[in-house]
Enzyme design. Structure first.
Site, PDB file in Angstrom:
ATOM      1  N   HIS A  58       0.880  -1.182   0.000  1.00 21.24           N
ATOM      2  CA  HIS A  58       0.000   0.000   0.000  1.00 21.24           C
ATOM      3  C   HIS A  58       0.915   1.228   0.000  1.00 21.24           C
ATOM      4  O   HIS A  58       2.023   1.181   0.540  1.00 21.24           O
ATOM      5  CB  HIS A  58      -0.829  -0.067   1.289  1.00 21.24           C
TER       6      HIS A  58
ATOM      7  N   ASP B 190       3.009  -4.723   8.247  1.00 16.38           N
ATOM      8  CA  ASP B 190       1.793  -3.944   8.059  1.00 16.38           C
ATOM      9  C   ASP B 190       0.622  -4.924   8.177  1.00 16.38           C
ATOM     10  O   ASP B 190       0.342  -5.692   7.257  1.00 16.38           O
ATOM     11  CB  ASP B 190       1.841  -3.277   6.677  1.00 16.38           C
TER      12      ASP B 190
ATOM     13  N   GLN C 119      -4.469  -5.416   6.985  1.00 17.91           N
ATOM     14  CA  GLN C 119      -5.440  -6.354   6.401  1.00 17.91           C
ATOM     15  C   GLN C 119      -5.406  -7.725   7.064  1.00 17.91           C
ATOM     16  O   GLN C 119      -6.079  -8.646   6.596  1.00 17.91           O
ATOM     17  CB  GLN C 119      -5.194  -6.498   4.888  1.00 17.91           C
TER      18      GLN C 119
ATOM     19  N   LYS D 208     -10.576  -0.628  10.500  1.00 16.70           N
ATOM     20  CA  LYS D 208     -10.703  -1.809   9.627  1.00 16.70           C
ATOM     21  C   LYS D 208     -11.081  -3.046  10.439  1.00 16.70           C
ATOM     22  O   LYS D 208     -11.202  -4.138   9.899  1.00 16.70           O
ATOM     23  CB  LYS D 208      -9.390  -2.059   8.883  1.00 16.70           C
TER      24      LYS D 208
ATOM     25  N   CYS E 143      -4.635   2.309  -3.769  1.00 13.43           N
ATOM     26  CA  CYS E 143      -3.413   2.865  -3.153  1.00 13.43           C
ATOM     27  C   CYS E 143      -2.231   1.923  -3.329  1.00 13.43           C
ATOM     28  O   CYS E 143      -1.434   1.736  -2.395  1.00 13.43           O
ATOM     29  CB  CYS E 143      -3.612   3.172  -1.673  1.00 13.43           C
TER      30      CYS E 143
HETATM   31  C1  PLP Z   1      -2.274  -2.996   3.621  1.00 16.62           C
HETATM   32  C2  PLP Z   1      -2.647  -1.616   4.073  1.00 16.62           C
HETATM   33  N1  PLP Z   1      -1.729  -0.858   4.683  1.00 16.62           N
HETATM   34  C3  PLP Z   1      -2.011   0.369   5.130  1.00 16.62           C
HETATM   35  C4  PLP Z   1      -3.265   0.915   4.969  1.00 16.62           C
HETATM   36  C5  PLP Z   1      -3.532   2.298   5.485  1.00 16.62           C
HETATM   37  O1  PLP Z   1      -4.447   2.248   6.527  1.00 16.62           O
HETATM   38  P1  PLP Z   1      -5.000   3.599   7.199  1.00 16.62           P
HETATM   39  O2  PLP Z   1      -5.544   4.428   6.067  1.00 16.62           O
HETATM   40  O3  PLP Z   1      -6.071   3.123   8.128  1.00 16.62           O
HETATM   41  O4  PLP Z   1      -3.875   4.245   7.886  1.00 16.62           O
HETATM   42  C6  PLP Z   1      -4.246   0.176   4.314  1.00 16.62           C
HETATM   43  C7  PLP Z   1      -5.576   0.754   4.068  1.00 16.62           C
HETATM   44  O5  PLP Z   1      -6.302   0.352   3.199  1.00 16.62           O
HETATM   45  C8  PLP Z   1      -3.930  -1.129   3.866  1.00 16.62           C
HETATM   46  O6  PLP Z   1      -4.844  -1.884   3.252  1.00 16.62           O
END
Ligand code: PLP
Length: 442
Positions: free
Chosen positions: A152, A232, A235, A258, A401
């Site tokens: 992401h 990270d 998900q 999430k 993203c």
């Molecule tokens: C794999 C992953 N990392 C990071 C993020 C960023 O999360 P946040 O916008 O809640 O900070 C997302 C959001 O979709 C994601 O799917």
């Protein structure tokens, strides 16, 4: 016993209609809906407890502080961290990664300047045993941070920014993925680490491909090369039971919204020794020990990384979301979502001209419970998403993203369906019917 009808009554939004049709909400990887248990607890706190935390001697402040610190303990238990001191509250995954990128790269840059000087001493460097310090801070001009092709933007851009700020001391490299969306496995990974690599930052579960990375094996391999690992878990935290001690990760990040919690709150887990040695991320109230014009000293972790008034109502909400998931049982949630995902992949196989992105084994593999990305024929993802919406089905379209991943796959975007603990097979039938209906329009 997993009673899906009962579960759905906890989420009133699921019984609303859009465009005169019952809502089918399949955009859970973007954000999940919130159960009454979370909403009621937050309302109750604002109604009856509200006061700023940590600083007050009065009753309400102490009560709010107790709730806030109890939430830290709930998070600790949820991911099985050793200590609450290892749990830093952030605004979300993005802020947690920015925090590590900023503090880690600053620490590397400062200490490498130091190691270029004979007999240098710096407070942070002293916290490392000297042999380890010599190995970590080589007298070379450049350190590497590794990310992967499936990240992401939140796990790419913070590192790029820090690389720029470091003036060439830190560079970012990326691990390639196979055509079906998997990272190099086992010993294949060795070639991607070298003597300058200091940190690997990667997704546990891809937000596009649904790939579930074999994170424990990757961490073990990285550690063999002396490389720290940030996971990270945006998900994975909502879907898979996490155990940071078993994984042995150095850092792990996830977002409350999430996983049925409120927006604007997230978590950074960091091993105690890392949080002790890294410099603060932001300055302000709460994070200091003493401030004077000559010298300012900082609190111990986690407060060292929590400048300013935290969103203490959201931390309470996050704790309630975790308790909600625990009351259903993480194993039951996992099983339910795997069944859904497998059913979805099976049903999608019947759709003419569909292309599903992600590891081929997802289709057979009962271990899979990530998002499902697809395209049908040459129908643009935006058209598919817009027309599905008119049928009451909420999916996400676009690059999610993850533009470097889109470039790798040679596409501009996908349609993505992603599931949560409250979705049903009937909703997947509606999705598949909807896709077939839209396909016939083109
Ligand atoms: C794999 C992953 N990392 C990071 C993020 C960023 O999360 P946040 O916008 O809640 O900070 C997302 C959001 O979709 C994601 O799917």
């Amino acid at each position: 016993m997993y009673d899906i009808s009962k579960v759905r009554t906890d989420f009133p939004i699921l019984s609303r209609e859009v465009y005169g049709r019952p809502l089918v909400y399949l955009d859970n990887a973007a954000t999940t809906q919130k159960p009454l248990q979370v909403l009621d607890a937050m309302r109750e706190e604002y109604l009856n407890v509200n006061a700023n935390v940590h600083r007050g001697v009065h009753y309400l402040s102490q009560q709010a502080t107790d709730l806030h610190e109890a939430a830290r303990e709930t998070v600790r238990r949820f991911i099985n961290a050793r200590k609450t001191e290892e749990i830093v509250f952030t605004r979300g995954t993005t802020e947690a990664i920015n925090l590590v990128a900023s503090s880690f790269c600053q620490w590397l840059t400062l200490n490498s300047q130091l190691s270029d000087r004979p007999n240098g001493t710096l407070a942070q460097a002293r916290t490392l045993r000297s042999a380890q310090r010599d190995a970590f801070f080589r007298k070379n001009s450049q350190y590497e941070v590794l990310v992967t092709d499936m990240e992401h933007h939140s796990n790419i851009v913070p590192w790029q920014l820090e690389a720029q700020r470091s003036g060439g001391k830190v560079i970012v490299r990326h691990l390639p993925i196979s055509d079906d969306g998997q990272l190099p496995q086992g010993d294949e990974l060795d070639q991607y680490f070298n003597e300058n690599t200091r940190l690997l930052s990667l997704a546990h579960v891809s937000n596009v491909l649904g790939t579930v990375n074999p994170i424990a094996d990757i961490i073990k391999k990285a550690h063999e090369h002396g490389v720290a690992v940030l996971v990270d878990a945006a998900q994975s935290a909502p879907h898979i039971q996490l155990d940071v001690q078993q994984l042995d990760c150095d850092f792990l990040a996830f977002s409350g919204h999430k996983m049925y919690g409120p927006t604007g709150i997230g978590v950074l887990y960091g091993k105690e020794e890392w949080l002790e040695r890294l410099p603060p991320y932001q300055g302000g109230g709460e994070m200091i020990d003493r401030v004077s014009w000559d010298k300012t000293t900082f609190e111990r972790p986690p407060l060292k990384f929590e400048a300013g008034t935290p969103d203490y109502v959201a931390t309470h909400g996050l704790a309630k979301a975790i308790e909600y998931m625990e009351s259903l049982g993480m194993e039951n949630i996992e099983q339910h979502e795997r069944d859904l995902t497998r059913y979805c992949l099976e049903q999608m196989q019947t759709i003419p001209n569909i292309r599903i992105f992600g590891p081929m084994f997802n289709v057979q593999c009962s271990m899979f419970n990530g998002p499902v990305s697809f395209l049908v024929g040459d129908i643009h993802h935006l058209d598919m998403g817009t027309l599905l919406d008119r049928l009451g089905i909420a999916v996400r379209t676009g690059h999610h993203c993850a533009q470097p991943l889109m470039n790798r796959l040679g596409i501009t975007g996908t349609v993505r369906a992603s599931f949560a603990l409250y979705n049903t097979k009937e909703e997947i039938d509606r999705l598949v019917e909807g896709i077939n209906r839209v396909s016939k329009m083109f």
